[in-house]
Design a protein around this motif. Structure first.
Motif, PDB file in Angstrom:
ATOM      1  N   TYR A 109      -6.843 -53.693  34.902  1.00 53.63           N
ATOM      2  CA  TYR A 109      -7.964 -54.203  35.816  1.00 53.63           C
ATOM      3  C   TYR A 109      -8.676 -53.371  36.426  1.00 53.63           C
ATOM      4  O   TYR A 109      -7.713 -52.500  37.082  1.00 53.63           O
ATOM      5  CB  TYR A 109      -7.053 -55.337  36.491  1.00 53.63           C
ATOM      6  N   THR A 110      -9.749 -53.446  36.704  1.00 57.51           N
ATOM      7  CA  THR A 110     -10.446 -52.779  37.681  1.00 57.51           C
ATOM      8  C   THR A 110     -11.400 -53.923  38.154  1.00 57.51           C
ATOM      9  O   THR A 110     -11.920 -54.895  37.697  1.00 57.51           O
ATOM     10  CB  THR A 110     -11.409 -51.625  37.201  1.00 57.51           C
ATOM     11  N   SER A 111     -11.888 -53.784  39.524  1.00 61.89           N
ATOM     12  CA  SER A 111     -12.475 -54.893  40.404  1.00 61.89           C
ATOM     13  C   SER A 111     -13.960 -54.912  39.525  1.00 61.89           C
ATOM     14  O   SER A 111     -14.197 -53.735  39.273  1.00 61.89           O
ATOM     15  CB  SER A 111     -12.571 -54.552  42.097  1.00 61.89           C
ATOM     16  N   LEU A 112     -14.470 -56.134  39.692  1.00 61.86           N
ATOM     17  CA  LEU A 112     -15.942 -56.061  39.014  1.00 61.86           C
ATOM     18  C   LEU A 112     -16.777 -56.908  40.214  1.00 61.86           C
ATOM     19  O   LEU A 112     -16.460 -57.804  40.511  1.00 61.86           O
ATOM     20  CB  LEU A 112     -15.654 -56.946  37.765  1.00 61.86           C
ATOM     21  N   ASN A 113     -18.096 -56.271  40.063  1.00 57.68           N
ATOM     22  CA  ASN A 113     -19.083 -56.975  40.916  1.00 57.68           C
ATOM     23  C   ASN A 113     -20.096 -57.599  40.187  1.00 57.68           C
ATOM     24  O   ASN A 113     -20.508 -56.962  39.149  1.00 57.68           O
ATOM     25  CB  ASN A 113     -19.681 -55.747  41.881  1.00 57.68           C
ATOM     26  N   LEU A 114     -20.426 -58.905  40.451  1.00 57.93           N
ATOM     27  CA  LEU A 114     -21.302 -59.602  39.694  1.00 57.93           C
ATOM     28  C   LEU A 114     -22.952 -59.206  40.154  1.00 57.93           C
ATOM     29  O   LEU A 114     -23.101 -58.593  41.349  1.00 57.93           O
ATOM     30  CB  LEU A 114     -21.363 -61.001  39.938  1.00 57.93           C
ATOM     31  N   PRO A 115     -23.731 -58.920  39.023  1.00 60.44           N
ATOM     32  CA  PRO A 115     -25.100 -58.319  39.364  1.00 60.44           C
ATOM     33  C   PRO A 115     -25.820 -59.305  39.940  1.00 60.44           C
ATOM     34  O   PRO A 115     -26.388 -60.330  39.145  1.00 60.44           O
ATOM     35  CB  PRO A 115     -25.466 -57.923  38.147  1.00 60.44           C
ATOM     36  N   PHE A 116     -26.178 -59.214  41.133  1.00 57.19           N
ATOM     37  CA  PHE A 116     -27.013 -60.173  41.895  1.00 57.19           C
ATOM     38  C   PHE A 116     -28.636 -59.981  41.696  1.00 57.19           C
ATOM     39  O   PHE A 116     -29.230 -58.773  41.627  1.00 57.19           O
ATOM     40  CB  PHE A 116     -26.941 -60.247  43.408  1.00 57.19           C
ATOM     41  N   SER A 117     -29.403 -60.707  41.192  1.00 59.44           N
ATOM     42  CA  SER A 117     -30.776 -60.911  41.135  1.00 59.44           C
ATOM     43  C   SER A 117     -31.508 -61.195  42.686  1.00 59.44           C
ATOM     44  O   SER A 117     -32.585 -60.839  43.050  1.00 59.44           O
ATOM     45  CB  SER A 117     -31.452 -61.481  40.281  1.00 59.44           C
ATOM     46  N   ASP A 118     -30.816 -62.069  43.224  1.00 59.82           N
ATOM     47  CA  ASP A 118     -31.120 -62.442  44.758  1.00 59.82           C
ATOM     48  C   ASP A 118     -30.658 -61.707  45.732  1.00 59.82           C
ATOM     49  O   ASP A 118     -29.525 -61.813  46.106  1.00 59.82           O
ATOM     50  CB  ASP A 118     -30.871 -64.030  44.831  1.00 59.82           C
TER      51      ASP A 118
END
Length: 174
Positions: A109-118
């Motif tokens: 596991y590695t931390s994941l950031n969601l790709p924001f468009s807003d």
């Protein structure tokens, strides 16, 4: 900024702040159930994503693969809903496919950031993290035993009591 459901905002704060994926699952599952029928599968996909990461962080690669594949299927079919939630659907799906490939290779596991468009949503979530003593985008605290094993360590007494009362009522007992 478009009005987003409070449950979704809380999901994003936990997802990127304390990385409490179990709490992410609980928050969105409750919201999804409240919506009733018809239920938008985008919520199921986001729930499955949190569960997949929870499994991967615990070393349960089979469970992580199963949930990630399901999350991808649900989010692929609801791309417009993903965009309405302030996320970049194209980048998100590419990121999740990459994570699934890693799960298939038993990558840790590695931390994941969601790709924001807003951008406003991103700033709002970052501010809420700060207000709650978290740093937006910080890596998961893998030394936090409760965070890693929350499903087995949380207090379930309320749920158990409610189930027992329901069974008693069903069988006409008091």
């Amino acid at each position: 900024m478009m009005k987003y459901p409070d449950a979704y905002i809380r999901y994003l704060v936990h997802f990127h702040g304390d990385r409490d994926y179990f709490e992410c699952h609980e928050i969105l599952e409750e919201y999804w159930k409240e919506l009733g029928k018809p239920q938008d599968p985008v919520w199921v996909g986001l729930i499955q994503l949190a569960v997949a990461l929870y499994h991967q962080r615990r070393g349960n690669f089979a469970g992580g693969m199963k949930m990630m594949a399901s999350a991808i299927r649900n989010l692929e079919t609801t791309r417009a809903s993903v965009r309405q939630l302030g996320l970049d659907d194209r980048k998100l799906l590419a990121l999740l496919r990459q994570r699934l490939a890693g799960l298939e290779q038993n990558q840790p596991y590695t931390s994941l950031n969601l790709p924001f468009s807003d951008e406003q949503l991103l700033l709002a979530c970052s501010d809420l993290c700060r207000q709650n003593g978290m740093t937006f985008g910080q890596p998961s605290d893998e030394s936090n035993r409760f965070l890693l094993h929350k499903h087995t360590l949380r207090d379930r007494s309320g749920v158990i009591s409610e189930r027992l009362n329901s069974l008693k009522n069903k069988h006409g007992q008091s």
